[in-house]
Scaffold this motif. Sequence first.
Motif, PDB file in Angstrom:
ATOM      1  N   UNK A 143       0.823  -1.211   0.000  1.00 40.21           N
ATOM      2  CA  UNK A 143       0.000   0.000   0.000  1.00 40.21           C
ATOM      3  C   UNK A 143       0.857   1.261   0.000  1.00 40.21           C
ATOM      4  N   UNK A 144       1.859   1.302   0.891  1.00 40.03           N
ATOM      5  CA  UNK A 144       2.636   2.525   1.093  1.00 40.03           C
ATOM      6  C   UNK A 144       4.021   2.490   0.449  1.00 40.03           C
ATOM      7  N   UNK A 145       4.508   1.285   0.131  1.00 40.64           N
ATOM      8  CA  UNK A 145       5.885   1.189  -0.317  1.00 40.64           C
ATOM      9  C   UNK A 145       6.818   1.335   0.868  1.00 40.64           C
ATOM     10  N   UNK A 146       8.056   1.698   0.633  1.00 43.75           N
ATOM     11  CA  UNK A 146       8.995   1.874   1.740  1.00 43.75           C
ATOM     12  C   UNK A 146      10.425   1.901   1.248  1.00 43.75           C
ATOM     13  N   UNK A 147      11.122   2.964   1.563  1.00 38.36           N
ATOM     14  CA  UNK A 147      12.508   3.102   1.125  1.00 38.36           C
ATOM     15  C   UNK A 147      13.380   2.033   1.781  1.00 38.36           C
ATOM     16  N   UNK A 148      14.234   1.389   0.965  1.00 41.50           N
ATOM     17  CA  UNK A 148      15.109   0.348   1.482  1.00 41.50           C
ATOM     18  C   UNK A 148      14.425  -1.001   1.609  1.00 41.50           C
ATOM     19  N   UNK A 149      13.252  -1.126   1.042  1.00 40.44           N
ATOM     20  CA  UNK A 149      12.481  -2.381   1.111  1.00 40.44           C
ATOM     21  C   UNK A 149      12.034  -2.732  -0.299  1.00 40.44           C
ATOM     22  N   UNK A 150      11.581  -3.959  -0.525  1.00 44.38           N
ATOM     23  CA  UNK A 150      11.065  -4.333  -1.842  1.00 44.38           C
ATOM     24  C   UNK A 150       9.993  -5.407  -1.680  1.00 44.38           C
ATOM     25  N   UNK A 151       9.356  -5.777  -2.784  1.00 43.36           N
ATOM     26  CA  UNK A 151       8.233  -6.725  -2.735  1.00 43.36           C
ATOM     27  C   UNK A 151       8.667  -8.093  -2.217  1.00 43.36           C
ATOM     28  N   UNK A 152       9.862  -8.526  -2.583  1.00 42.85           N
ATOM     29  CA  UNK A 152      10.328  -9.837  -2.143  1.00 42.85           C
ATOM     30  C   UNK A 152      10.533  -9.857  -0.634  1.00 42.85           C
ATOM     31  N   UNK A 153      11.181  -8.847  -0.084  1.00 39.86           N
ATOM     32  CA  UNK A 153      11.372  -8.765   1.363  1.00 39.86           C
ATOM     33  C   UNK A 153      10.022  -8.680   2.075  1.00 39.86           C
ATOM     34  N   UNK A 154       9.111  -7.896   1.518  1.00 40.12           N
ATOM     35  CA  UNK A 154       7.785  -7.751   2.122  1.00 40.12           C
ATOM     36  C   UNK A 154       7.050  -9.086   2.145  1.00 40.12           C
ATOM     37  N   UNK A 155       7.167  -9.855   1.054  1.00 40.86           N
ATOM     38  CA  UNK A 155       6.506 -11.165   0.981  1.00 40.86           C
ATOM     39  C   UNK A 155       7.101 -12.136   1.996  1.00 40.86           C
ATOM     40  N   UNK A 156       8.426 -12.190   2.064  1.00 39.57           N
ATOM     41  CA  UNK A 156       9.096 -13.100   3.001  1.00 39.57           C
ATOM     42  C   UNK A 156       8.770 -12.722   4.446  1.00 39.57           C
ATOM     43  N   UNK A 157       8.782 -11.426   4.722  1.00 37.02           N
ATOM     44  CA  UNK A 157       8.480 -10.945   6.081  1.00 37.02           C
ATOM     45  C   UNK A 157       7.054 -11.320   6.482  1.00 37.02           C
ATOM     46  N   UNK A 158       6.090 -11.069   5.585  1.00 37.45           N
ATOM     47  CA  UNK A 158       4.695 -11.396   5.861  1.00 37.45           C
ATOM     48  C   UNK A 158       4.504 -12.897   6.051  1.00 37.45           C
ATOM     49  N   UNK A 159       5.149 -13.697   5.199  1.00 37.17           N
ATOM     50  CA  UNK A 159       5.032 -15.155   5.304  1.00 37.17           C
ATOM     51  C   UNK A 159       5.613 -15.657   6.614  1.00 37.17           C
ATOM     52  N   UNK A 160       6.719 -15.061   7.035  1.00 36.43           N
ATOM     53  CA  UNK A 160       7.345 -15.456   8.297  1.00 36.43           C
ATOM     54  C   UNK A 160       6.417 -15.192   9.475  1.00 36.43           C
ATOM     55  N   UNK A 161       5.772 -14.034   9.490  1.00 34.96           N
ATOM     56  CA  UNK A 161       4.867 -13.684  10.583  1.00 34.96           C
ATOM     57  C   UNK A 161       3.684 -14.638  10.649  1.00 34.96           C
ATOM     58  N   UNK A 162       3.215 -15.105   9.490  1.00 35.51           N
ATOM     59  CA  UNK A 162       2.062 -15.999   9.461  1.00 35.51           C
ATOM     60  C   UNK A 162       2.417 -17.437   9.844  1.00 35.51           C
ATOM     61  N   UNK A 163       3.714 -17.732   9.928  1.00 33.10           N
ATOM     62  CA  UNK A 163       4.133 -19.093  10.280  1.00 33.10           C
ATOM     63  C   UNK A 163       4.055 -19.372  11.771  1.00 33.10           C
ATOM     64  N   UNK A 164       3.938 -18.317  12.593  1.00 32.07           N
ATOM     65  CA  UNK A 164       3.836 -18.527  14.033  1.00 32.07           C
ATOM     66  C   UNK A 164       2.459 -19.083  14.373  1.00 32.07           C
ATOM     67  N   UNK A 165       2.386 -19.863  15.428  1.00 31.71           N
ATOM     68  CA  UNK A 165       1.130 -20.492  15.806  1.00 31.71           C
ATOM     69  C   UNK A 165       1.135 -21.957  15.412  1.00 31.71           C
ATOM     70  N   UNK A 166      -0.046 -22.543  15.379  1.00 36.64           N
ATOM     71  CA  UNK A 166      -0.150 -23.974  15.065  1.00 36.64           C
ATOM     72  C   UNK A 166      -1.144 -24.227  13.940  1.00 36.64           C
ATOM     73  N   UNK A 231      -5.469 -13.441  17.263  1.00 35.70           N
ATOM     74  CA  UNK A 231      -5.610 -14.761  16.647  1.00 35.70           C
ATOM     75  C   UNK A 231      -5.462 -14.710  15.132  1.00 35.70           C
ATOM     76  N   UNK A 232      -5.775 -13.568  14.537  1.00 36.51           N
ATOM     77  CA  UNK A 232      -5.701 -13.445  13.085  1.00 36.51           C
ATOM     78  C   UNK A 232      -4.458 -12.697  12.627  1.00 36.51           C
ATOM     79  N   UNK A 233      -3.562 -12.435  13.562  1.00 41.42           N
ATOM     80  CA  UNK A 233      -2.324 -11.742  13.216  1.00 41.42           C
ATOM     81  C   UNK A 233      -1.129 -12.646  13.529  1.00 41.42           C
ATOM     82  N   UNK A 234      -0.126 -12.105  14.200  1.00 39.21           N
ATOM     83  CA  UNK A 234       1.078 -12.875  14.528  1.00 39.21           C
ATOM     84  C   UNK A 234       0.842 -13.631  15.824  1.00 39.21           C
ATOM     85  N   UNK A 235       0.689 -14.937  15.737  1.00 38.33           N
ATOM     86  CA  UNK A 235       0.331 -15.745  16.903  1.00 38.33           C
ATOM     87  C   UNK A 235       1.570 -16.107  17.728  1.00 38.33           C
ATOM     88  N   UNK A 236       2.124 -15.088  18.362  1.00 37.72           N
ATOM     89  CA  UNK A 236       3.211 -15.290  19.318  1.00 37.72           C
ATOM     90  C   UNK A 236       2.703 -14.885  20.699  1.00 37.72           C
TER      91      UNK A 236
END
Length: 250
Positions: A143-166, A231-236
Motif C-alpha cells: 500500500x505505502x511502499x517503503x525506502x530500502x524495502x522491496x516486494x520480495x522482502x515484504x513477501x518473506x516478512x509477511x510469510x514469516x509472521x504468518x508461520x507462528x502459531x499452530x 488470533x488473526x495476526x502474529x500468533x506469538x
Amino acid sequence: LPFSPRLIAVFLTFGTAFGITGALLEQKIERLWAVIAGLMFLLIPTCLEFGTSCYVQSWLVLLSFYTVYSFLKAKSAFQIGLLVGLLCSLKYSSLFWALLFGLVYLYRKNSKFFLGAILTGFPFYLRNIILKENPIFPIGYSVFGGEGWDEWRAFVYSSTLQNYGMGREPLDYLLLPFRVFSTTELYQDFEGSLGFGLGILVLIALLSFKQLQKREHWLLYFGLGWSFLWAFQVQQIRFLMPVVPLLFVA
C-alpha cells in the motif's frame, strides 16, 4: 556496567505484578489471593523470559494494564487517548488498542480521545513517513511502499509472521484457546508459554460472567477483544502478553 539495562525490564515487570495485586485489593479481594495473583503473573514462562530482557515488552504490558485500568476508573478521554497514543508509538500491535478504544469513544462521540492519541502517537508515524515513506514500515509495503524495502522482502516478512502459531485452518482456530494455554514450547509454535493456570482462571471468569461486576466485564471485553484480533495476526505469546494482567484481575 554499574547498572544493567535488563533491570529496567525487571522493575517494569514487578510494577505490573504489584498493579495486579493492588487492583485486586481495591476490589476487596482477600490479601493472600491478591498476592498470589501477582506471583502467578511473575511465574508465567514468557513473563520470565521477556521480563528480564532488554525488550519493549515489559513497558508495553505495564502501560496496557495502566491504560485499561485508567479507563475503568473513569479517567478523562483525553488522558486515555494520550496513553493509547504512547502505546501505539511503542509497537504496531498496540494499534489494536487504538481500534478497541477508538470504537468505544466513537460510540460515546468523544473526540478528545482521538486528539490525545494523535498528540502522542502521530510523531512516531510521521517519523516513519519522513524516513521510509511508509507510516507502518516495514509492513504495509503493498500500500505505502517503503525506502530500502522491496516486494520480495515484504513477501518473506509477511510469510514469516504468518508461520507462528499452530495453523490457520478452521479446526486450528477452534483448538486455539486450548493450545495457547497448554503449549510449553518457548521457541516453536507460539514461541512462548502462558500455562494452564491462567487458562483455568479465564474459564472460571467466563462461566461466572453474570456474577461479575461491570468493571470485570470491561476487563474481559478488552482482554478477549485483543485476543480475537491477535488470533488473526502474529500468533506469538509475547504479543498476547499485554492482556494477561487484565485476565488475571477479571
